[in-house]
Enzyme design. Structure first.
Site, PDB file in Angstrom:
ATOM      1  N   CYS A 384      64.266  -6.070  -5.211  1.00  0.00           N
ATOM      2  CA  CYS A 384      64.726  -5.780  -3.851  1.00  0.00           C
ATOM      3  C   CYS A 384      64.972  -7.078  -3.086  1.00  0.00           C
ATOM      4  CB  CYS A 384      63.719  -4.872  -3.137  1.00  0.00           C
ATOM      5  SG  CYS A 384      64.368  -4.090  -1.647  1.00  0.00           S
ATOM      6  N   HIS A 510      63.450  -0.559  -7.108  1.00  0.00           N
ATOM      7  CA  HIS A 510      62.026  -0.831  -7.347  1.00  0.00           C
ATOM      8  C   HIS A 510      61.591  -0.226  -8.681  1.00  0.00           C
ATOM      9  CE1 HIS A 510      60.859  -2.443  -3.340  1.00  0.00           C
ATOM     10  NE2 HIS A 510      61.941  -1.778  -2.955  1.00  0.00           N
ATOM     11  N   GLU A 512      59.035  -0.817 -10.410  1.00  0.00           N
ATOM     12  CA  GLU A 512      57.588  -0.611 -10.507  1.00  0.00           C
ATOM     13  C   GLU A 512      57.180   0.826 -10.201  1.00  0.00           C
ATOM     14  OE1 GLU A 512      58.208  -2.026  -6.184  1.00  0.00           O
ATOM     15  OE2 GLU A 512      59.138  -2.286  -8.163  1.00  0.00           O
TER      16      GLU A 512
END
Length: 559
Positions: A384, A510, A512
């Site tokens: 990001c 993102h 993750e």
């Protein structure tokens, strides 16, 4: 789905102090029940009046976790998804603010036919409606109540749970209360009074807990268990010890040793197969005793003073270590410190990761960290804001556009390589310009991204406002940057990489948020593998772990 009609409900409350780990407790219970073949979902009720945590400071609330449908939620939903292996939605996180917003919308619409709108029945009925919303297709719904018993904000939720037990039948509900049994060093003993008072306060709301999970630094003796059971009106076998463990993924195993899942099924009159936790046990063993040594990763961010602000980043790096059988030691480095002390401050790491964030503070330090990683061949993963800083750095130092910046940080820049898209201008509501939730991304042939994913198209979750300015894409490409992931129409940059670098990749989304301990995200697995290779080849100042240095092979494999 096990034949378990009607749906059963488990409520997880907490007492004495906050941050005891209700989210991990709820997630661990969910994992044990999933392993027994039950269809399980978990939801979080937060007592604060914000509609969601999207506009809250990470220093106050920690990470904002984003679901596929674009909901900005509490970070505990990340634990839920990682433990039960299911993607959740907006329905899995409800705040007081959202409840009152819904009620006031109905009142303005005239739905209450002129009635006086009150906490009982209108607020409690709305809370109970949220409880029922997830019932279809689930055997068990686990609901965590935020805050602690005794908080004035939690009272409407507790009253709703009391009513709900009467509505659906006591046999279909179960209350788990998480509490603290502190060790007083001066007395040399564990003290049960905080637990007793917490349970008494819960009982004053009309709720009798069925199971107590006791956080403690020392083992609970049989005598202590009997004392707690006697004063709190629960069975001795339902007093569960919860001590600190090396990894949160060990918690379900410790609960299983005490037959917590058996007790839950018995109390809910459910039958289910015995759990097979062998894969989970193997995963925990890889974390605790990695076969190939350990590596160090520097996470250079804005909110490193509160690690919970990057909770999913931390867990995804652990997952990347699982995939490669290495331990991952994370150093949380303030980007402002890199800005003040220079990029040499982050020498000696196997890899550098720059996570997301908003606002100009610390961004010069991030840009410096990107330059260091690019020029010194350090494996780099940008997420990001990390991608945006990588674009700015490359434009300044490779393309020669020295005034390059993001419109978010400098409205007067002559080269806004990061900016809003045309459709985003004139939107004034906070969050209205955000790209939230899952979006598709097409990967370019022969790119590192496509090789890592093993697919031509993926879907990833976003939470950002500014995009790569398409007017600069040609110039950036001409100087060696590759746009390896784009939106299906080609209009938005999703992934960049540098082909001549050992590992340099950054994403607008993102990744993750999609990583799981049993299925690590490919980008994190590849990043950790590259960092392990660098350390094994002596690419850092520190001496590489002998387990890694013994082999030049690729460590692990991206799933």
């Amino acid at each position: 789905m096990v034949d378990a009609s009607p749906t059963r409900y488990i409520f997880v409350t907490g007492g004495v102090v906050s941050s005891l780990g209700k989210g991990i407790a709820a997630a661990s219970i969910g994992r044990l029940l999933v392993e027994r073949g039950l269809a399980v979902t978990i939801q979080k009720f937060d007592p604060y009046i914000n509609v969601d945590p999207g506009t809250m400071s990470p220093f106050q609330h920690g990470e904002v976790y984003v679901t596929d449908d674009g909901a900005e939620t509490d970070l505990d939903l990340g634990h839920y998804e990682r433990f039960i292996g299911e993607s959740l939605s907006q329905s899995n996180n409800v705040t007081t603010g959202r409840i009152y917003q819904d009620i006031l919308t109905k009142e303005r619409r005239g739905d209450f036919l002129g009635s006086t709108v009150q906490v009982i029945p209108h607020v409690t009925d709305q809370i109970k409606a949220y409880l029922r919303r997830l019932a279809p297709n689930n055997d068990i719904i686990i609901t965590e109540i935020g805050g602690t018993v005794g908080d004035i904000e939690s009272l409407p939720f507790l009253e709703s749970l009391r009513q709900f037990r009467q509505d659906v039948g006591r046999e279909n509900t179960l209350f788990v209360h998480l509490t603290l049994v502190p060790y007083i060093a001066a007395a040399g003993e564990l003290k049960t009074k905080p637990t007793q008072h917490s349970v008494r306060e819960l009982m004053e709301t009309g709720i009798q807990p069925d199971i107590l999970i006791c956080r403690t630094e020392h083992p609970l003796t049989d005598e202590i268990r009997r004392k707690i059971a006697r004063f709190c009106n629960v069975d001795v076998g339902h007093v569960i010890e919860s001590r600190d463990v090396e990894t949160i993924y060990e918690v379900p195993l410790r609960y299983r040793e005490q037959h917590l899942d058996d007790h839950i099924l018995q109390l809910l009159a459910l039958e289910a197969p015995e759990p097979d936790l062998s894969d989970w046990v193997a995963m925990v063993e890889r974390i605790k005793r990695p076969a190939r040594g350990s590596i160090r990763i520097a996470v250079v961010g804005k909110y490193t003073a509160l690690v919970d602000a990057y909770k999913s980043i931390a867990e995804a790096l652990v997952h990347g270590g699982i995939a490669n059988e290495v331990g991952v030691e994370i150093d949380w480095v303030s980007s402002e410190e890199v800005e003040a002390r220079g990029p040499e401050f982050i020498e000696g790491y196997g890899g550098i990761l720059i996570p997301g964030g908003f606002g100009v503070r610390g961004t010069d330090g991030m840009v410096n960290a990107v330059r260091y990683a690019r020029e010194h061949g350090v494996p780099f993963l940008g997420i990001c804001l990390g991608l945006q800083c990588a674009i700015i750095e490359f434009a300044r130092n490779v393309c020669g556009l020295e005034e390059s910046h993001s419109h978010e940080f400098n409205r007067e820049t002559s080269d806004p390589v990061i900016s809003l898209m045309d459709a985003q201008y004139n939107v004034t509501e906070m969050g209205g310009t955000m790209r939230l939730g899952a979006y598709p991304c097409r990967l370019q042939e022969s790119s590192l991204a496509r090789e890592t994913y093993g697919s031509s198209e993926v879907s990833e979750r976003h939470r950002h406002r500014y995009e790569v300015n398409n007017e600069y894409r040609e110039d950036l490409s001409r100087h060696g940057m590759r746009f390896s992931g784009l939106s299906p129409d080609g209009g938005l940059v999703e992934i960049i990489e540098l082909p001549d670098h050992p590992f340099f990749i950054a994403t607008q989304f993102h990744p993750e948020l999609r990583s799981r301990p049993m299925s690590p995200h490919p980008l994190f697995a590849a990043f950790v593998r590259a960092a392990a290779r660098r350390e094994a080849r002596g690419g850092t100042r520190r001496e590489a772990a002998p387990e890694i240095a013994a082999s030049e092979e690729a460590v692990g494999a991206a799933p």
